[in-house]
Scaffold this active site. Structure first.
Site, mmCIF file in Angstrom:
data_model
loop_
_atom_site.group_PDB
_atom_site.id
_atom_site.type_symbol
_atom_site.label_atom_id
_atom_site.label_comp_id
_atom_site.label_asym_id
_atom_site.label_seq_id
_atom_site.Cartn_x
_atom_site.Cartn_y
_atom_site.Cartn_z
ATOM 1 N N HIS A 153 0.830 -1.221 0.000
ATOM 2 C CA HIS A 153 0.000 0.000 0.000
ATOM 3 C C HIS A 153 0.860 1.264 0.000
ATOM 4 O O HIS A 153 0.418 2.306 0.476
ATOM 5 C CB HIS A 153 -0.947 0.033 1.204
ATOM 6 C CG HIS A 153 -1.676 -1.253 1.450
ATOM 7 N ND1 HIS A 153 -2.929 -1.505 0.943
ATOM 8 C CD2 HIS A 153 -1.312 -2.378 2.114
ATOM 9 C CE1 HIS A 153 -3.310 -2.719 1.317
ATOM 10 N NE2 HIS A 153 -2.344 -3.276 2.021
ATOM 11 N N SER A 274 14.353 22.253 -15.765
ATOM 12 C CA SER A 274 13.137 23.028 -15.975
ATOM 13 C C SER A 274 13.539 24.390 -16.519
ATOM 14 O O SER A 274 14.556 24.947 -16.127
ATOM 15 C CB SER A 274 12.403 23.193 -14.646
ATOM 16 O OG SER A 274 11.543 24.317 -14.714
ATOM 17 N N LYS A 280 15.340 22.112 -10.544
ATOM 18 C CA LYS A 280 14.685 20.860 -10.906
ATOM 19 C C LYS A 280 15.533 19.949 -11.778
ATOM 20 O O LYS A 280 16.317 20.385 -12.597
ATOM 21 C CB LYS A 280 13.363 21.151 -11.634
ATOM 22 C CG LYS A 280 12.409 21.921 -10.762
ATOM 23 C CD LYS A 280 11.171 21.192 -10.325
ATOM 24 C CE LYS A 280 10.561 20.280 -11.301
ATOM 25 N NZ LYS A 280 9.141 20.393 -11.391
ATOM 26 N N GLU A 287 9.269 9.072 -17.030
ATOM 27 C CA GLU A 287 7.852 9.414 -17.228
ATOM 28 C C GLU A 287 7.387 8.997 -18.627
ATOM 29 O O GLU A 287 6.248 8.554 -18.819
ATOM 30 C CB GLU A 287 7.637 10.910 -17.034
ATOM 31 C CG GLU A 287 7.821 11.339 -15.583
ATOM 32 C CD GLU A 287 7.888 12.851 -15.455
ATOM 33 O OE1 GLU A 287 6.889 13.438 -15.048
ATOM 34 O OE2 GLU A 287 8.939 13.442 -15.777
#
Ligand code: ARG
Length: 460
Positions: A153, A274, A280, A287
């Site tokens: 979980h 970024s 970043k 992704e």
């Protein structure tokens, strides 16, 4: 080429909806290879003269050289790659080119070309999977003793070793490799010579063309051979299953690379910055692997639905078989390559992983197990006692290991100082030495077996 029957040329819409050349030109190498095998057989069987067969073969070689150099021209009037090659061949060698299409049809031709293409895609998938599996095994060997929290979980559950976690993906990807191998085996029959749907009256030799094209044997039913695309679906379904695995691994890398986790730092070469937030480092490659899985599954769905309910034998719907396969294959190849780079080069933050394993009372099960083992307490009761200890540790803001013996004894008098040996995360992982468990010794054994398997696969 079928103009004889029609009074007028096809309308502009018909030309456009009919043309597959914009995408099936990707099959040009397979098309020429299959045509060469076919004409060699026609010559050997005396169906065309040896002289004509030689002329056609030379012409096909010339077409191939042109396409290699300049690419394949896209003329919608020529509809598809098969007609495009034949038209150019006719320009080069004259009317003798028309003998090439003896004893075949575009239906067995496209089935053969596409099988050849998918066979290569299967082989690329297997090679890409070998590289990724090897990278996983190498990192797992390096981190057989690195401790991290294991989750259920997404809540800290029990400590595990990073090597064990990575080897879980090795297992998934090894099964995926098995699916591609099985697909390769089923695909290993040659449709060429099935002609339009019923076979041919010419005395062809299908064994020789099958052999020349590297297939084990010819297909046994001409209707099936020209109208099934399950070989392409086998590829897409294996790629889909594998891309689901890759997307889970990608998701974990994304989580691990996030600041709150801080378990991993992805390689610069597979991250992006970024344009607005200088701090970043975005895990774009991971992704996109996660995202591509959706498109790959979509491709499999697309072809399944194209094929659903088609009567035997060929229907033009089947021309739509190629774009999803081509798209999925390039996404899948890239996903494997990107994931291999990420696994090989990610820096695992072993101190952070260890601290996180220490923080979440990950050894609570070990305390309960110790009470069962050493105190002969039923597991349910041990679970309850452990719950009290966890509550106390939370109140005191410490780990289970940091609770004083007096505090533990106050919860249950049967606890003694030996309990501390069970509460450390090192003791916890070392104790899970059941076959396939997370103990470093188990992981090392699995890694050694995996290396042996990868070596034997490489030897073929
Ligand atoms: N371009 C066609 C395809 O990809 C080739 C087969 C055409 N056969 C036919 N009978 N029209 O499916």
């Amino acid at each position: 080429m079928w103009g004889g029957r029609f009074a007028e040329g096809p309308s502009a819409i018909m030309r456009e909806i009919n043309a597959s050349i914009p995408f099936d030109k990707a099959l040009w190498r397979e098309d020429i290879r299959a045509s060469k095998a076919h004409v060699a057989m026609l010559g050997a069987q005396g169906i065309v003269s040896t002289q004509d067969a030689a002329t056609i073969t030379e012409g096909l070689d010339q077409v191939a050289a042109e396409y290699e150099r300049d690419g394949v021209p896209e003329d919608w009037d020529l509809e598809d790659i098969h007609m495009t090659v034949e038209a150019r061949l006719t320009e080069l060698v004259g009317p003798v080119a028309g003998r090439l299409h003896t004893a075949r049809s575009r239906n067995d031709q496209v089935a053969t070309d596409f099988r050849l293409w998918v066979r290569t895609a299967n082989a690329r998938a297997l090679a890409g999977l070998s590289a990724l599996r090897s990278a996983l095994v190498a990192r797992a060997g390096e981190h057989a003793e690195t401790i991290m929290p294991g989750f259920t979980h997404l809540q800290t559950a029990q400590p595990v070793t990073l090597g064990h976690h990575l080897m879980a993906y090795y297992e998934m990807l090894s099964r995926d490799a098995g699916r591609f191998l099985a697909a390769q085996d089923r695909l290993n029959e040659c449709p060429l010579g099935s002609a339009a749907l019923a076979g041919t009256g010419f005395p062809i030799d299908r064994n020789s063309t099958a052999k020349a094209l590297g297939f084990r044997e010819p297909t046994r039913n001409s209707l099936d051979a020209v109208s099934d695309r399950d070989f392409a679906l086998d590829y897409l379904m294996a790629a889909s299953q594998c891309s689901l695995h890759l997307s889970r691994l990608a998701e974990e890398l994304i989580l691990w690379a996030s600041q709150p986790f801080g378990f991993a730092s992805l390689p610069d070469s597979l991250s992006t910055g970024s344009s607005i937030m200088p701090q970043k480092r975005n895990p774009d490659a991971a992704e996109l692997v996660r995202g591509h899985a959706g498109r790959i599954v979509g491709a499999a769905t697309s072809l399944m639905i194209t094929m659903k309910g088609l009567p035997l034998a060929y229907s033009k719907d089947m021309q739509d078989d190629k774009p999803p396969v081509f798209e999925a294959a390039s996404l899948f190849d890239l996903s494997l390559a990107a994931m291999t780079g990420m696994i090989a080069e990610t820096t695992f933050k072993v101190d952070r992983m260890r601290a996180a394993a220490q923080a979440g009372h990950a050894t609570a099960t070990d305390l309960a197990d110790w009470l069962v083992r050493e105190g002969d307490i039923p597991f349910r009761e041990a679970h309850h006692i452990t719950g009290e200890a966890v509550k106390l540790a939370d109140t005191k803001g410490c780990s289970l290991e940091e609770l004083a013996l007096a505090d533990l004894k106050a919860i249950d008098a049967r606890i003694d100082e030996r309990v501390y040996s069970a509460l450390s995360i090192d003791a916890s992982v070392a104790s899970r030495a059941s076959y396939g468990g997370t103990a470093p010794d188990q992981v090392k054994q699995r890694v050694a077996e995996a290396i042996a398997r990868l070596n034997s696969e490489a030897e073929g």
